[in-house]
Design a protein around this motif. Structure first.
Motif, PDB file in Angstrom:
ATOM      1  N   ASN A   1       1.022   6.870  -9.245  1.00 21.62           N
ATOM      2  CA  ASN A   1      -0.023   7.154 -10.093  1.00 21.62           C
ATOM      3  C   ASN A   1       0.287   7.967 -11.435  1.00 21.62           C
ATOM      4  OD1 ASN A   1      -1.531   7.085  -7.988  1.00 21.62           O
ATOM      5  ND2 ASN A   1      -1.133   8.644  -6.797  1.00 21.62           N
TER       6      ASN A   1
ATOM      7  N   ASN B   1      -7.000   8.540  -9.682  1.00 20.79           N
ATOM      8  CA  ASN B   1      -7.661   8.066  -9.335  1.00 20.79           C
ATOM      9  C   ASN B   1      -7.911   6.244  -9.282  1.00 20.79           C
ATOM     10  OD1 ASN B   1      -8.908   9.989  -7.077  1.00 20.79           O
ATOM     11  ND2 ASN B   1      -9.739  10.518  -9.465  1.00 20.79           N
ATOM     12  N   LYS B   2      -6.918   5.418  -9.397  1.00 20.34           N
ATOM     13  CA  LYS B   2      -6.088   4.178 -10.275  1.00 20.34           C
ATOM     14  C   LYS B   2      -7.030   3.319  -9.051  1.00 20.34           C
ATOM     15  CE  LYS B   2      -2.069   2.584 -10.493  1.00 20.34           C
ATOM     16  NZ  LYS B   2      -0.844   2.152 -10.421  1.00 20.34           N
TER      17      LYS B   2
ATOM     18  N   LYS C   1       2.371   1.398  -3.415  1.00 16.77           N
ATOM     19  CA  LYS C   1       0.848   2.042  -4.496  1.00 16.77           C
ATOM     20  C   LYS C   1       0.670   3.212  -4.682  1.00 16.77           C
ATOM     21  CE  LYS C   1      -2.878   0.352  -4.773  1.00 16.77           C
ATOM     22  NZ  LYS C   1      -3.740  -0.515  -3.859  1.00 16.77           N
ATOM     23  N   LYS C   2       0.507   3.988  -3.420  1.00 17.62           N
ATOM     24  CA  LYS C   2      -0.264   4.983  -4.043  1.00 17.62           C
ATOM     25  C   LYS C   2       0.280   5.693  -4.672  1.00 17.62           C
ATOM     26  CE  LYS C   2       0.292   7.054   0.455  1.00 17.62           C
ATOM     27  NZ  LYS C   2       1.341   6.060   1.401  1.00 17.62           N
TER      28      LYS C   2
ATOM     29  N   GLU D   1       0.787  -1.218   0.110  1.00 20.48           N
ATOM     30  CA  GLU D   1      -0.085  -0.386  -0.079  1.00 20.48           C
ATOM     31  C   GLU D   1       0.765   0.870   0.104  1.00 20.48           C
ATOM     32  OE1 GLU D   1      -3.411   1.749  -1.014  1.00 20.48           O
ATOM     33  OE2 GLU D   1      -3.100  -0.604  -0.514  1.00 20.48           O
ATOM     34  N   LYS D   2       1.664   1.313   0.660  1.00 19.46           N
ATOM     35  CA  LYS D   2       2.842   2.439   0.965  1.00 19.46           C
ATOM     36  C   LYS D   2       3.688   2.739  -0.413  1.00 19.46           C
ATOM     37  CE  LYS D   2       7.209   0.826   2.944  1.00 19.46           C
ATOM     38  NZ  LYS D   2       6.912  -0.508   3.251  1.00 19.46           N
TER      39      LYS D   2
ATOM     40  N   ASN E   1      -6.637  -4.620  -5.005  1.00 13.83           N
ATOM     41  CA  ASN E   1      -4.961  -5.578  -4.047  1.00 13.83           C
ATOM     42  C   ASN E   1      -5.599  -6.884  -3.841  1.00 13.83           C
ATOM     43  OD1 ASN E   1      -4.935  -2.994  -5.288  1.00 13.83           O
ATOM     44  ND2 ASN E   1      -6.357  -2.073  -2.829  1.00 13.83           N
TER      45      ASN E   1
END
Ligand code: 5AD
Length: 347
Positions: free
Chosen positions: A301, A305-306, A297-298, A294-295, A310
């Motif tokens: 970009n 709003n991809k 993945k965000k 998560e850290k 998951n």
């Protein structure tokens, strides 16, 4: 129009004019999607291949005008995941049952050929297929990575309209891109390419050429998605690509190359709440769940709003299975290479 669709279903080819007609008229869309769905079922069956996507670096030396991780975007936080951590994520994916690991990144020179070979060799021991999506390299580098154990390579042509290509890719060349695709084939990889749909100034005519290009190079995989404007890029204030047109291009691609692997892409899901399901019922047979932590993945970009799925646990896989079952599909347990076909010999 019915005749054109029937022809595409039977001979897996059409003239450019016929493609343009299908793309320009929307009255027969349902029939197009149904036909592509039938061809998908006949040639690749009801199984969906899951590919575990690891986005291991958003550092990029290229400057593609549409892309949120382009070099000149100084406003995003950059990251790279170290080789041993990438291998750990791949181990987790393999233990969850994934048979393909996709390693994707910006063009980040930190990952030189030695580091990449180490990653590929280590992951290969997990009894999985490996797909690389790391950009343009030399033939020799592609060969080393193939010998290290990588099986497939994704590199979108983005558009075959040379003028449009030039406009969107400062300091890159269409000819180099083509050469990279050819070298990837030469090195023995399965090759995946594809385009963006709805780039500013892109025409239907050029999309028809793109589809003919997929056929001509006999791609093993095609990834397509609508263009989505990304912040801090030269195209940030432009319009996004059309979702329905993207699905039509996907459906036509299935008719042209009946036995290849085609993902329901994240960009499709981002633009439409049911995007994935619609794509899977119009020719797609692959989904690429994201395994990136998560850290990180965000921060990957490429556009805002991809969406995308998951997968961090067995429960997540069970949920996908349940959803796929509602549309009559199952999860494949094999590596998911292209099914070879007499229809797709290189001409
Ligand atoms: N919208 C949609 N797709 C994009 N890509 C890059 N930027 C965008 C965007 N803004 C796609 C490119 C690239 C792939 C990894 O992501 O086609 O090849």
């Amino acid at each position: 129009m019915k005749y054109i669709l029937q022809k595409a279903k039977e001979i897996h080819n059409l003239s450019k004019e016929e493609i343009v007609k299908i793309l320009s008229v929307d009255d027969f869309d349902d029939e197009l999607f149904l036909t592509a769905n039938k061809v998908r079922k006949k040639f690749v069956g009801n199984e969906i291949h899951l590919r575990a996507l690891i986005e291991f670096s958003n550092i990029c030396s290229q400057n593609c005008c549409y892309c949120g991780i382009r070099r000149d975007n100084k406003k995003i936080q950059r990251y790279r995941i170290e080789p041993d951590e990438i291998i750990e994520i791949a181990k987790k994916a393999a233990s969850l049952g994934f048979k393909t690991i996709v390693l994707q990144s910006g063009e980040d020179a930190y990952f030189n050929i030695e580091k990449l070979s180490y990653i590929v060799e280590s992951i290969k021991k997990l009894d999985v297929a490996i797909t690389l999506s790391i950009g343009e390299k030399t033939l020799e580098e592609y060969q080393i990575l193939k010998n290290a154990g990588a099986d497939r390579f994704l590199i979108r042509i983005e558009t075959t309209d040379e003028k449009l290509y030039k406009k969107n890719h400062p300091n890159m060349s269409y000819q180099n891109r083509l050469k990279a695709i050819k070298n990837i084939k030469k090195a023995g990889f399965e090759v995946g390419t594809g385009i963006l749909i709805g780039l500013p100034d892109q025409t239907i005519d050029s999309i028809a050429d793109d589809i003919l290009f997929f056929k001509k190079i006999n791609a093993d995989m095609i990834g397509l998605g609508p263009f989505i404007p990304a912040e801090n890029t030269p195209l940030e204030t432009t319009k996004h690509g059309d979702f329905n047109l993207s699905i039509k291009v996907l459906a036509l691609t299935r008719l042209f190359l009946p036995d290849i692997n085609i993902p329901a892409t994240t960009a499709m899901e981002t633009l439409h709440p049911n995007g994935r399901k619609i794509a899977l019922q119009a020719g797609a047979n692959v989904i690429m769940p994201n395994l990136t932590d998560e850290k990180y993945k965000k921060l990957y970009n490429i556009y805002p709003n991809k969406a995308g799925i998951n997968v961090f646990s067995n429960d997540d896989i069970e949920e996908i299975k349940k959803q796929l079952n509602t549309i009559g599909r199952t999860i494949s347990t094999d590596y998911g290479f292209r099914k070879t076909s007499k229809y797709n010999k290189i001409s």
